[in-house]
Design a protein around this motif. Structure first.
Motif, mmCIF file in Angstrom:
data_model
loop_
_atom_site.group_PDB
_atom_site.id
_atom_site.type_symbol
_atom_site.label_atom_id
_atom_site.label_comp_id
_atom_site.label_asym_id
_atom_site.label_seq_id
_atom_site.Cartn_x
_atom_site.Cartn_y
_atom_site.Cartn_z
ATOM 1 N N ILE A 89 0.838 -1.203 0.000
ATOM 2 C CA ILE A 89 0.000 0.000 0.000
ATOM 3 C C ILE A 89 0.873 1.254 0.000
ATOM 4 C CG2 ILE A 89 -1.714 1.317 1.296
ATOM 5 C CD1 ILE A 89 -2.846 -1.316 2.305
ATOM 6 N N GLN A 90 1.868 1.269 0.881
ATOM 7 C CA GLN A 90 2.768 2.428 0.936
ATOM 8 C C GLN A 90 3.571 2.570 -0.360
ATOM 9 O OE1 GLN A 90 2.371 0.085 3.173
ATOM 10 N NE2 GLN A 90 2.302 0.915 5.267
ATOM 11 N N ALA A 91 3.968 1.432 -0.937
ATOM 12 C CA ALA A 91 4.726 1.467 -2.190
ATOM 13 C C ALA A 91 3.884 2.045 -3.317
ATOM 14 C CB ALA A 91 5.205 0.065 -2.552
ATOM 15 N N ALA A 92 2.585 1.709 -3.337
ATOM 16 C CA ALA A 92 1.694 2.221 -4.383
ATOM 17 C C ALA A 92 1.584 3.741 -4.311
ATOM 18 C CB ALA A 92 0.316 1.583 -4.241
ATOM 19 N N ARG A 93 1.632 4.299 -3.107
ATOM 20 C CA ARG A 93 1.564 5.756 -2.939
ATOM 21 C C ARG A 93 2.777 6.433 -3.557
ATOM 22 N NH1 ARG A 93 1.523 6.267 2.692
ATOM 23 N NH2 ARG A 93 -0.698 5.793 2.622
ATOM 24 N N TRP A 94 3.959 5.886 -3.303
ATOM 25 C CA TRP A 94 5.182 6.467 -3.861
ATOM 26 C C TRP A 94 5.297 6.216 -5.361
ATOM 27 C CZ3 TRP A 94 8.521 9.739 -1.529
ATOM 28 C CH2 TRP A 94 8.375 9.890 -0.145
ATOM 29 N N ASP A 95 4.784 5.076 -5.808
ATOM 30 C CA ASP A 95 4.789 4.793 -7.235
ATOM 31 C C ASP A 95 3.885 5.772 -7.990
ATOM 32 O OD1 ASP A 95 5.681 2.877 -9.386
ATOM 33 O OD2 ASP A 95 3.511 2.659 -9.606
ATOM 34 N N ALA A 96 2.758 6.119 -7.374
ATOM 35 C CA ALA A 96 1.850 7.098 -7.985
ATOM 36 C C ALA A 96 2.514 8.473 -8.050
ATOM 37 C CB ALA A 96 0.550 7.175 -7.192
ATOM 38 N N LEU A 97 3.248 8.843 -7.001
ATOM 39 C CA LEU A 97 3.978 10.114 -7.003
ATOM 40 C C LEU A 97 5.002 10.133 -8.126
ATOM 41 C CD1 LEU A 97 4.746 12.839 -5.710
ATOM 42 C CD2 LEU A 97 6.288 11.566 -4.192
ATOM 43 N N LYS A 98 5.724 9.030 -8.277
ATOM 44 C CA LYS A 98 6.720 8.921 -9.358
ATOM 45 C C LYS A 98 6.066 9.126 -10.722
ATOM 46 C CE LYS A 98 7.301 5.177 -11.317
ATOM 47 N NZ LYS A 98 7.471 3.733 -11.652
ATOM 48 N N SER A 99 4.941 8.468 -10.945
ATOM 49 C CA SER A 99 4.269 8.543 -12.243
ATOM 50 C C SER A 99 3.763 9.949 -12.549
ATOM 51 C CB SER A 99 3.101 7.549 -12.290
ATOM 52 O OG SER A 99 3.563 6.220 -12.113
ATOM 53 N N HIS A 100 3.193 10.611 -11.546
ATOM 54 C CA HIS A 100 2.659 11.956 -11.767
ATOM 55 C C HIS A 100 3.773 12.979 -11.965
ATOM 56 C CE1 HIS A 100 -1.640 11.305 -11.377
ATOM 57 N NE2 HIS A 100 -1.411 10.488 -10.370
ATOM 58 N N LEU A 101 4.879 12.804 -11.247
ATOM 59 C CA LEU A 101 6.012 13.703 -11.459
ATOM 60 C C LEU A 101 6.599 13.511 -12.857
ATOM 61 C CD1 LEU A 101 7.827 13.471 -8.004
ATOM 62 C CD2 LEU A 101 6.835 15.535 -9.014
ATOM 63 N N ALA A 102 6.685 12.274 -13.305
ATOM 64 C CA ALA A 102 7.204 11.996 -14.646
ATOM 65 C C ALA A 102 6.316 12.636 -15.705
ATOM 66 C CB ALA A 102 7.288 10.482 -14.865
ATOM 67 N N LEU A 103 5.001 12.541 -15.520
ATOM 68 C CA LEU A 103 4.068 13.142 -16.486
ATOM 69 C C LEU A 103 4.146 14.665 -16.451
ATOM 70 C CD1 LEU A 103 1.883 12.457 -18.562
ATOM 71 C CD2 LEU A 103 0.193 12.598 -16.714
ATOM 72 N N GLY A 104 4.277 15.232 -15.253
ATOM 73 C CA GLY A 104 4.391 16.682 -15.129
ATOM 74 C C GLY A 104 5.664 17.215 -15.769
ATOM 75 N N ARG A 105 6.747 16.472 -15.660
ATOM 76 C CA ARG A 105 8.007 16.891 -16.266
ATOM 77 C C ARG A 105 7.934 16.888 -17.779
ATOM 78 N NH1 ARG A 105 12.107 13.403 -15.433
ATOM 79 N NH2 ARG A 105 13.517 14.989 -16.234
ATOM 80 N N LYS A 106 7.135 15.990 -18.343
ATOM 81 C CA LYS A 106 6.945 15.981 -19.798
ATOM 82 C C LYS A 106 6.334 17.301 -20.267
ATOM 83 C CE LYS A 106 6.270 10.952 -20.215
ATOM 84 N NZ LYS A 106 7.432 10.627 -21.070
ATOM 85 N N LEU A 107 5.443 17.850 -19.464
ATOM 86 C CA LEU A 107 4.824 19.130 -19.812
ATOM 87 C C LEU A 107 5.864 20.242 -19.843
ATOM 88 C CD1 LEU A 107 2.282 20.815 -20.375
ATOM 89 C CD2 LEU A 107 1.954 21.009 -17.896
ATOM 90 N N LEU A 108 6.805 20.216 -18.896
ATOM 91 C CA LEU A 108 7.861 21.227 -18.862
ATOM 92 C C LEU A 108 8.772 21.146 -20.078
ATOM 93 C CD1 LEU A 108 8.974 21.093 -15.091
ATOM 94 C CD2 LEU A 108 7.613 22.863 -16.210
ATOM 95 N N ARG A 109 8.819 19.968 -20.712
ATOM 96 C CA ARG A 109 9.738 19.763 -21.839
ATOM 97 C C ARG A 109 9.076 19.990 -23.196
ATOM 98 N NH1 ARG A 109 11.306 15.008 -18.694
ATOM 99 N NH2 ARG A 109 10.165 13.672 -20.162
ATOM 100 N N LEU A 110 7.839 20.430 -23.222
ATOM 101 C CA LEU A 110 7.157 20.647 -24.499
ATOM 102 C C LEU A 110 7.923 21.670 -25.350
ATOM 103 C CD1 LEU A 110 3.338 20.768 -23.623
ATOM 104 C CD2 LEU A 110 4.574 18.986 -24.850
#
Length: 246
Positions: A52-73
């Motif tokens: 459960i705790q791992a899923a929380r950090w994995d979700a943070l990783k995924s959202h940060l990765a997606l947000g960084r893609k926006l910065l690189r447009l």
């Protein structure tokens, strides 16, 4: 209490941090560090059975990765311009070729990454198989860019070492000429340090796309640590750049 709060808000470190985070590159490196730490920590928790705790950090990783893609447009155009500048500028042939290869690799990586971002937010829908191929191609271009960067670093480091050796073996009759030599040696040493620093970053980062395209098989814990370390190193460069230091 108000005095303590004022000192904290107006502290030079706070001001310096704001200058760094006021740039897109500074924010990207901070988010990247958090992303890769989350990747490592999620792996660590999962390996110990804390799903459960791992899923929380994995979700943070995924959202940060997606947000960084926006910065690189649109950032791929910077690499296109840089490649053209290198093409039209003088210099060692090997260094120019590898630097052009680096920029073209990053151009392909960032261009396709923009398409992957559009698919991820469902602005443009791709077939799952096509999206998977696209993501692999993104990693292949990233890997290519880093390999060319490593090759460039080796060539440039060798040239700078030869220039340093040549200057050190020269004798100067006048003090003014000797002072000029010392200044050149200082500049060359700074350049060598910058090349070594980037070389370390590239040597650690290259394993991330290499794993994603199947050349090696490193776990998320190792890749997370590598990415975290290189993010901190890159953030340190931004810190000094914002302070006007080399």
């Amino acid at each position: 209490m108000a005095s303590i709060a004022s000192q904290l808000v107006l502290h030079p470190v706070t001001s310096q941090s704001l200058r760094v985070l006021n740039t897109s590159l500074g924010r990207d490196k901070l988010y990247r560090g958090l992303q890769y730490f989350a990747r490592f920590f999620a792996w660590l928790l999962l390996s110990r059975g804390y799903k459960i705790q791992a899923a929380r950090w994995d979700a943070l990783k995924s959202h940060l990765a997606l947000g960084r893609k926006l910065l690189r447009l649109g950032k791929f155009m910077e690499n296109a311009q840089a490649a053209l500048r290198v093409l039209s500028s003088p210099g060692e042939t090997g260094e120019r070729v590898t630097m052009i290869g680096r920029h073209l690799g990053y151009f392909g990586y960032l261009f396709l990454d923009n398409i992957a971002w559009a698919n991820a937010i469902k602005f443009y829908n791709l077939q799952p198989s096509t999206a998977q191929k696209l993501n692999k191609r993104v990693m292949q271009f990233w890997f290519t860019g880093i390999v060319f960067s490593i090759a460039h670093g080796l060539l440039k480091a060798g040239r700078l070492a030869n220039e340093v050796k040549k200057l050190q073996n020269q004798t100067w009759a006048e003090k003014s000429a000797e002072a000029e030599r010392d200044l050149k040696l200082h500049d060359l040493q700074l350049a060598r340090e910058a090349v070594r620093y980037q070389f370390i970053i590239d040597l650690l980062d290259v394993w991330i796309p290499a794993t994603n395209i199947g050349l090696v098989n490193l776990n998320d814990g190792i890749l997370g640590l590598f990415g975290f370390v290189t993010s901190i190193m890159a953030l340190r460069q931004q810190w000094f750049a914002a302070a006007g230091k080399k």
